[in-house]
Design an enzyme around this catalytic site. Structure first.
Site, PDB file in Angstrom:
ATOM      1  N   LYS A   1       0.830  -1.213   0.000  1.00  0.00           N
ATOM      2  CA  LYS A   1       0.000   0.000   0.000  1.00  0.00           C
ATOM      3  C   LYS A   1       0.854   1.249   0.000  1.00  0.00           C
ATOM      4  CE  LYS A   1      -4.458  -1.568   1.543  1.00  0.00           C
ATOM      5  NZ  LYS A   1      -5.597  -1.378   2.432  1.00  0.00           N
TER       6      LYS A   1
ATOM      7  N   LYS B   1      -3.545 -10.490  -6.804  1.00  0.00           N
ATOM      8  CA  LYS B   1      -4.789 -10.714  -6.062  1.00  0.00           C
ATOM      9  C   LYS B   1      -5.913  -9.831  -6.616  1.00  0.00           C
ATOM     10  CE  LYS B   1      -5.704  -8.594  -2.195  1.00  0.00           C
ATOM     11  NZ  LYS B   1      -5.902  -8.030  -0.864  1.00  0.00           N
TER      12      LYS B   1
ATOM     13  N   LYS C   1     -10.471  -4.848  -4.321  1.00  0.00           N
ATOM     14  CA  LYS C   1     -11.544  -3.871  -4.521  1.00  0.00           C
ATOM     15  C   LYS C   1     -11.011  -2.521  -4.969  1.00  0.00           C
ATOM     16  CE  LYS C   1     -13.012  -4.331   0.331  1.00  0.00           C
ATOM     17  NZ  LYS C   1     -11.851  -4.272   1.220  1.00  0.00           N
TER      18      LYS C   1
HETATM   19  P1  TYM Z   1     -10.228  -6.596   3.285  1.00  0.00           P
HETATM   20  O1  TYM Z   1     -11.321  -5.612   3.488  1.00  0.00           O
HETATM   21  O2  TYM Z   1      -9.139  -6.279   2.342  1.00  0.00           O
HETATM   22  O3  TYM Z   1     -10.837  -7.971   2.835  1.00  0.00           O
HETATM   23  C1  TYM Z   1     -11.899  -8.592   3.544  1.00  0.00           C
HETATM   24  C2  TYM Z   1     -11.705 -10.098   3.538  1.00  0.00           C
HETATM   25  O4  TYM Z   1     -11.671 -10.573   2.201  1.00  0.00           O
HETATM   26  C3  TYM Z   1     -10.493 -11.348   1.987  1.00  0.00           C
HETATM   27  N1  TYM Z   1     -10.047 -11.143   0.601  1.00  0.00           N
HETATM   28  C4  TYM Z   1      -9.827 -12.119  -0.280  1.00  0.00           C
HETATM   29  N2  TYM Z   1      -9.927 -13.456  -0.171  1.00  0.00           N
HETATM   30  C5  TYM Z   1      -9.647 -14.175  -1.280  1.00  0.00           C
HETATM   31  N3  TYM Z   1      -9.266 -13.633  -2.466  1.00  0.00           N
HETATM   32  C6  TYM Z   1      -9.155 -12.301  -2.608  1.00  0.00           C
HETATM   33  N4  TYM Z   1      -8.798 -11.778  -3.781  1.00  0.00           N
HETATM   34  C7  TYM Z   1      -9.439 -11.479  -1.481  1.00  0.00           C
HETATM   35  N5  TYM Z   1      -9.430 -10.135  -1.273  1.00  0.00           N
HETATM   36  C8  TYM Z   1      -9.796  -9.951   0.010  1.00  0.00           C
HETATM   37  C9  TYM Z   1      -9.483 -10.809   2.995  1.00  0.00           C
HETATM   38  O5  TYM Z   1      -8.482 -11.759   3.266  1.00  0.00           O
HETATM   39  C10 TYM Z   1     -10.367 -10.523   4.188  1.00  0.00           C
HETATM   40  O6  TYM Z   1     -10.576 -11.691   4.947  1.00  0.00           O
HETATM   41  N6  TYM Z   1      -7.394  -5.996   7.351  1.00  0.00           N
HETATM   42  C11 TYM Z   1      -8.594  -6.631   6.838  1.00  0.00           C
HETATM   43  C12 TYM Z   1      -9.845  -6.168   7.560  1.00  0.00           C
HETATM   44  C13 TYM Z   1      -9.817  -6.358   9.042  1.00  0.00           C
HETATM   45  C14 TYM Z   1      -9.962  -7.578   9.734  1.00  0.00           C
HETATM   46  C15 TYM Z   1      -9.925  -7.218  11.137  1.00  0.00           C
HETATM   47  C16 TYM Z   1     -10.100  -8.912   9.350  1.00  0.00           C
HETATM   48  C17 TYM Z   1      -9.697  -5.353   9.955  1.00  0.00           C
HETATM   49  N7  TYM Z   1      -9.768  -5.898  11.214  1.00  0.00           N
HETATM   50  C18 TYM Z   1     -10.035  -8.196  12.115  1.00  0.00           C
HETATM   51  C19 TYM Z   1     -10.211  -9.870  10.336  1.00  0.00           C
HETATM   52  C20 TYM Z   1     -10.165  -9.515  11.712  1.00  0.00           C
HETATM   53  C21 TYM Z   1      -8.735  -6.261   5.376  1.00  0.00           C
HETATM   54  O7  TYM Z   1      -8.149  -5.343   4.900  1.00  0.00           O
HETATM   55  O8  TYM Z   1      -9.634  -7.016   4.707  1.00  0.00           O
END
Ligand code: TYM
Length: 331
Positions: free
Chosen positions: A115, A197, A200
């Protein structure tokens, strides 16, 4: 830690429209814990502002993400669904944990490196300490399992290290959480560059299938997906595009790779891409319909987030009070 049930915790950032990566890697796995675990699923808006957001869009996506939680099968009566910024304990614990997290640890986080390369004009302190806030999210609820995609494994491991360090210094305070990464769907790749990957925040809309894309758009995007010069649908090295499509198709159809190879024997990539697009669209259709129904009832969504925040704050406060006492604050 004494508690009646094990705890499942996860979160999704409302930093962009949710993708099928979010759905297959995380969201659709959340509801399997609803019966046997106490579950907390959070819309992490405080994480989202580590990258600049348009305020009105952040508000809209916060509602949408909450509605998608429910549409994906999370009953608010059985699961605590809430918005991170509504529970101030997250920010409070994050500050304390920042003092137990090492500069070197945060510097090694691959998401921070990615990032900060992407947003080189805005490498703010929040982006750097993001994983400590995530550790606070998880540790506040004495979490046992964290269902996430594989890209979040490193962050959950850091949360484990921070919890262990704190427990060692002050006696048992936090449950040590375990990342749960489902085998299928743990890393859905971009349709335009299957070595990357699916994200979004990708600027190329054709690279990403959003949960709320309509059927025609989904099929068009899959038809354009980058593959290879081979013609045979099989899983293998050097076939990143086809491997990704097979993994998506397997997730939504429940078929194994062998079954998929047999189904498309002697048929070209065109047929296969169309089948993947149709299967994805069919899987998402009921989620989309329920999402639309929920979004038209803002009052209901507001009551869900209010009740969720009250419940979350109650449990968060228990942990936070303990932590404050242990570090020597007067409470
Ligand atoms: P975020 O918002 O990027 O993504 C949310 C969830 O989706 C999964 N994910 C994917 N899984 C498979 N293939 C992909 N291309 C893909 N893109 C995203 C992510 O692994 C995630 O599980 N830091 C976290 C948010 C967060 C969080 C937490 C998660 C904040 N606090 C506490 C668990 C527990 C994040 O940026 O997810």
């Amino acid at each position: 830690m004494l508690k009646d049930k094990k705890v499942s915790y996860s979160g999704i950032q409302p930093s962009g429209n949710l993708t099928i990566g979010n759905y297959l890697g995380a969201l659709r796995n959340f509801s399997q814990y609803s019966d046997e675990y106490q579950t907390f699923y959070c819309v992490v808006d405080m994480h989202a502002i580590t990258v600049r957001q348009v305020p009105a869009e952040l508000r809209r996506r916060t509602y949408e993400t909450l509605a998608l939680y429910i549409a994906a099968g999370l009953d608010p009566e059985k699961n605590t669904l809430y918005v991170q910024s509504h529970v101030p304990a997250h920010a409070e614990l994050a500050w304390i944990l920042n003092c137990y997290t090492m500069f070197g640890e945060l510097s090694r986080m691959t998401q921070f490196k990615d990032k900060s390369a992407k947003h080189s004009d805005n490498i703010n302190a929040g982006l750097f300490t993001y994983p400590t806030l995530m550790a606070a999210d998880i540790l506040l609820y004495q979490t046992d399992v964290v269902p996430v995609g594989v890209d979040q494994k490193q962050h959950v491991e850091l949360a484990r290290d921070i919890a262990g360090r704190f427990n060692q210094a002050y006696s048992e305070t936090f449950t040590i959480p375990e990342p749960i990464i489902s085998k299928s769907g743990m890393k859905i790749m971009s349709l335009a560059d299957p070595t990357k990957k699916m994200s979004k925040s990708d600027e190329n809309a054709n690279a990403v299938v959003y949960i709320l894309d309509d059927k025609d758009t989904i099929i068009r995007k899959f038809k354009r997906a980058v593959t290879d010069s081979d013609t045979c649908v099989r899983y293998g090295e050097g076939k990143d595009g086809i491997n990704n499509l097979m993994s998506i198709y397997s997730c939504v159809s429940g078929k194994s790779y062998d079954e998929i190879e047999r189904e498309f024997e002697g048929r070209g990539y065109g047929d296969f891409k169309l089948a993947v697009g149709e299967a994805v669209a069919d899987t998402l259709a009921p989620v989309q319909a329920e999402h639309a129904r929920l979004l038209s009832d803002k009052a209901y969504l507001e009551s869900v987030m209010k009740n969720g925040a009250d419940t979350a704050a109650y449990f968060a406060q228990k942990t936070l009070s303990k932590v404050k006492k242990k570090v020597g604050f007067l409470i």
